[in-house]
Design an enzyme around this catalytic site. Structure first.
Site, mmCIF file in Angstrom:
data_model
loop_
_atom_site.group_PDB
_atom_site.id
_atom_site.type_symbol
_atom_site.label_atom_id
_atom_site.label_comp_id
_atom_site.label_asym_id
_atom_site.label_seq_id
_atom_site.Cartn_x
_atom_site.Cartn_y
_atom_site.Cartn_z
ATOM 1 N N ASP A 11 0.848 -1.195 0.000
ATOM 2 C CA ASP A 11 0.000 0.000 0.000
ATOM 3 C C ASP A 11 0.883 1.243 0.000
ATOM 4 O OD1 ASP A 11 -2.898 1.162 0.908
ATOM 5 O OD2 ASP A 11 -1.278 2.268 1.882
ATOM 6 N N TYR A 14 2.657 9.913 -0.164
ATOM 7 C CA TYR A 14 3.816 9.387 0.557
ATOM 8 C C TYR A 14 5.133 9.683 -0.178
ATOM 9 C CZ TYR A 14 0.168 6.444 2.739
ATOM 10 O OH TYR A 14 -0.966 5.962 3.353
ATOM 11 N N HIS A 16 -7.866 9.483 -1.393
ATOM 12 C CA HIS A 16 -7.156 9.405 -0.101
ATOM 13 C C HIS A 16 -7.965 10.020 1.043
ATOM 14 C CE1 HIS A 16 -2.794 8.996 1.501
ATOM 15 N NE2 HIS A 16 -3.652 8.789 2.466
ATOM 16 N N LEU A 57 -1.899 -0.752 14.374
ATOM 17 C CA LEU A 57 -1.296 -0.784 15.716
ATOM 18 C C LEU A 57 -1.459 0.565 16.412
ATOM 19 C CD1 LEU A 57 2.011 -2.636 14.719
ATOM 20 C CD2 LEU A 57 -0.034 -3.630 15.768
HETATM 21 P P1 A2P Z 1 8.944 0.486 13.300
HETATM 22 O O1 A2P Z 1 8.743 1.059 11.928
HETATM 23 O O2 A2P Z 1 10.191 0.971 13.968
HETATM 24 O O3 A2P Z 1 8.796 -1.013 13.333
HETATM 25 P P2 A2P Z 1 0.840 1.520 12.467
HETATM 26 O O4 A2P Z 1 1.041 0.574 11.321
HETATM 27 O O5 A2P Z 1 -0.297 1.211 13.351
HETATM 28 O O6 A2P Z 1 0.841 2.973 12.024
HETATM 29 O O7 A2P Z 1 2.105 1.360 13.440
HETATM 30 C C1 A2P Z 1 3.388 1.641 12.969
HETATM 31 C C2 A2P Z 1 4.279 1.823 14.173
HETATM 32 O O8 A2P Z 1 4.332 0.612 14.907
HETATM 33 C C3 A2P Z 1 5.672 2.171 13.784
HETATM 34 O O9 A2P Z 1 6.160 3.085 14.743
HETATM 35 C C4 A2P Z 1 6.417 0.845 13.889
HETATM 36 O O10 A2P Z 1 7.751 1.065 14.242
HETATM 37 C C5 A2P Z 1 5.685 0.147 14.996
HETATM 38 N N1 A2P Z 1 5.652 -1.305 14.833
HETATM 39 C C6 A2P Z 1 5.320 -1.990 13.742
HETATM 40 N N2 A2P Z 1 5.354 -3.311 13.955
HETATM 41 C C7 A2P Z 1 5.722 -3.467 15.252
HETATM 42 C C8 A2P Z 1 5.932 -4.592 16.085
HETATM 43 N N3 A2P Z 1 5.765 -5.837 15.631
HETATM 44 N N4 A2P Z 1 6.324 -4.367 17.366
HETATM 45 C C9 A2P Z 1 6.500 -3.117 17.832
HETATM 46 N N5 A2P Z 1 6.303 -2.004 17.089
HETATM 47 C C10 A2P Z 1 5.921 -2.176 15.819
#
Ligand code: A2P
Length: 280
Positions: A48, A53, A111, A193
């Site tokens: 995606d 971006y 978007h 997340l």
């Molecule tokens: P990073 O890029 O350092 O892994 P979302 O997709 O909800 O926006 O969340 C993205 C955020 O979650 C980013 O800051 C990413 O950091 C972090 N993130 C993604 N996967 C994980 C994971 N498995 N454990 C902890 N943090 C994660």
């Protein structure tokens, strides 16, 4: 990794979308090529991106570098806010294809609705034209509230295949998900997340510990069992792999409910009615 392959979900036009994809929001262009290639090597088959971006070229190069055939990758991009006028939308779409190095996308989304500017029905007409040309296998929207959806369903001829919205345990989007489902529109969760905000939650950590998974895996599994399509972002190959390892365990109904009640209607991004920026 346990439990692959990633399941597909059928869209309302019969095209299938992998339920897990790699989201490239905030992935800088100098990292996007390597990370997209890595994601595809791990087993991701959905990527995606968006005009906003500014990494479409690098994303396209990552797909090419992976060696995975283009036809096996479900590729989404999104119309930037400044281009809701019909002619602007068509031209912006052509530029996306050039940047991505492909002659079609699997999904093209508006978007943001930008209700203050009120050109999204015109933009939708352009997306319908692109869909009819075969250069987007499916079209949809992002950040649409139920009233925005109702308007394009009434004025348009194609029902969106997808509504990509902010969804995570602190923003469960019960109302919009119900409306999406009533129209056969797949809910795609951005920031699944909550930009990592939910990962320290005591309830989520407790559930994760019982299954022997990480809090991120517990949250992503919750989305999968709700039937939404997810596009977690990570800039770490190890976390990319972890986020795809979701298919070897199943949350109980009680644990699903315990996560759902964490809702606080707390957004990490803009409210769609307030987002008016053209120059993002
Ligand atoms: P990073 O890029 O350092 O892994 P979302 O997709 O909800 O926006 O969340 C993205 C955020 O979650 C980013 O800051 C990413 O950091 C972090 N993130 C993604 N996967 C994980 C994971 N498995 N454990 C902890 N943090 C994660």
């Amino acid at each position: 990794m346990s439990g692959l392959p990633i399941p597909n979900i059928p869209l309302n036009n019969g095209v299938e979308i992998p339920q897990l994809g790699f989201g490239t929001y905030k992935v800088p262009k100098d990292e996007a090529t390597t990370l997209v290639a890595r994601a595809l090597e791990i087993g991701y088959r959905q990527v995606d991106t968006a005009q906003m971006y500014r990494n479409e070229r690098a994303v396209g190069q990552g797909i090419a570098a992976s060696g995975v055939p283009r036809a096996e990758v479900f590729l989404t991009t999104k119309l930037n806010n400044a281009f809701h006028r019909h002619g602007d939308a068509l031209a912006a779409f052509d530029r996306s294809l050039t940047e991505l190095g492909t002659d079609y996308v699997d999904l093209f989304l508006i978007h943001w609705p930008l209700p203050a500017i009120d050109l999204y029905p015109e933009a939708w007409g352009a997306l319908e034209e692109i869909y009819a040309s075969g250069r987007a296998r499916a079209i949809g929207v992002s950040n649409f509230q139920p009233n925005h959806l109702a308007r394009i369903i009434e004025t348009g001829t194609v029902i969106p295949a997808v509504n990509q919205i902010e969804v995570h345990p602190y923003m469960t989007q019960a109302d919009v998900r119900v409306v999406n489902a009533a129209h056969g529109i797949v809910t795609q969760a951005w920031s699944p997340l909550g930009r990592a905000a939910v990962l320290d939650d005591a309830v989520i950590c407790g559930i994760a510990a019982r299954y022997g998974v990480t809090p991120a895996q517990a949250v992503l599994r919750w989305h999968i069992q709700r039937g939404d399509v997810i596009i977690p972002k990570s800039s770490s190959p190890a976390r990319l792999a972890q986020n795809a390892d979701l298919f070897g365990f199943e949350l109980t109904d009680d644990d699903m409910a315990a996560i759902t009640v964490l809702n606080q209607n707390r957004r990490r991004g803009s409210h769609p009615d307030d987002e008016n920026r053209l120059d993002r």
